[in-house]
Design a protein around this motif. Structure first.
Motif, PDB file in Angstrom:
ATOM      1  N   LYS A 120      -9.438   1.923   1.032  1.00  0.00           N
ATOM      2  CA  LYS A 120     -10.168   0.907   0.261  1.00  0.00           C
ATOM      3  C   LYS A 120     -10.115  -0.445   0.972  1.00  0.00           C
TER       4      LYS A 120
ATOM      5  N   LYS B 134      -5.327   6.481   0.194  1.00  0.00           N
ATOM      6  CA  LYS B 134      -6.494   6.086  -0.597  1.00  0.00           C
ATOM      7  C   LYS B 134      -6.555   4.561  -0.734  1.00  0.00           C
ATOM      8  N   GLU B 135      -5.421   3.931  -1.006  1.00  0.00           N
ATOM      9  CA  GLU B 135      -5.376   2.470  -1.086  1.00  0.00           C
ATOM     10  C   GLU B 135      -5.709   1.850   0.267  1.00  0.00           C
ATOM     11  N   LYS B 136      -5.173   2.451   1.337  1.00  0.00           N
ATOM     12  CA  LYS B 136      -5.446   1.948   2.683  1.00  0.00           C
ATOM     13  C   LYS B 136      -6.942   2.013   2.981  1.00  0.00           C
TER      14      LYS B 136
ATOM     15  N   VAL C 116       0.851  -1.183   0.000  1.00  0.00           N
ATOM     16  CA  VAL C 116       0.000   0.000   0.000  1.00  0.00           C
ATOM     17  C   VAL C 116       0.889   1.235   0.000  1.00  0.00           C
TER      18      VAL C 116
END
Length: 95
Positions: free
Chosen positions: A23, A19-21, A15
């Motif tokens: 999700k 933003k990825e986290k 990650v």
């Protein structure tokens, strides 16, 4: 009345952004809410994209049932394969 609370510390591999986290955390918390009707939230490490801390709580009238559901929640998070569990803890309160 029996109240069970739990906390899971996760390591998120690969990650690179918050933003990825978000999700991944949203996916995990949604699965717990839908499967176990538990109150779930990200409770710490909000600004660190490689780690997540998720807390949850349950209420019921049977201590062994609450304990069993907490174990199932930990297993579901692990089985999802979205993150590595670093640490877990839980408490059960009886009133």
């Amino acid at each position: 009345m029996v109240i069970g609370t739990g906390r899971v510390l996760l390591k998120l591999h690969g990650v690179k952004s918050l933003k990825e986290k978000r999700k991944i955390v949203k996916s995990i918390t949604g699965r717990i809410k839908n499967s176990f009707n538990a109150s779930v939230a990200e409770v710490g490490l909000n600004d660190i994209h490689e780690r997540a801390e998720i807390g949850f709580s349950l209420t019921g009238n049977d201590q062994s049932m609450i304990n069993s559901v907490i174990d199932k929640i930990f297993n579901k998070i692990d089985a999802a394969g979205l993150a590595e569990i670093i640490e877990t803890d839980f408490e059960i309160f009886t009133y």
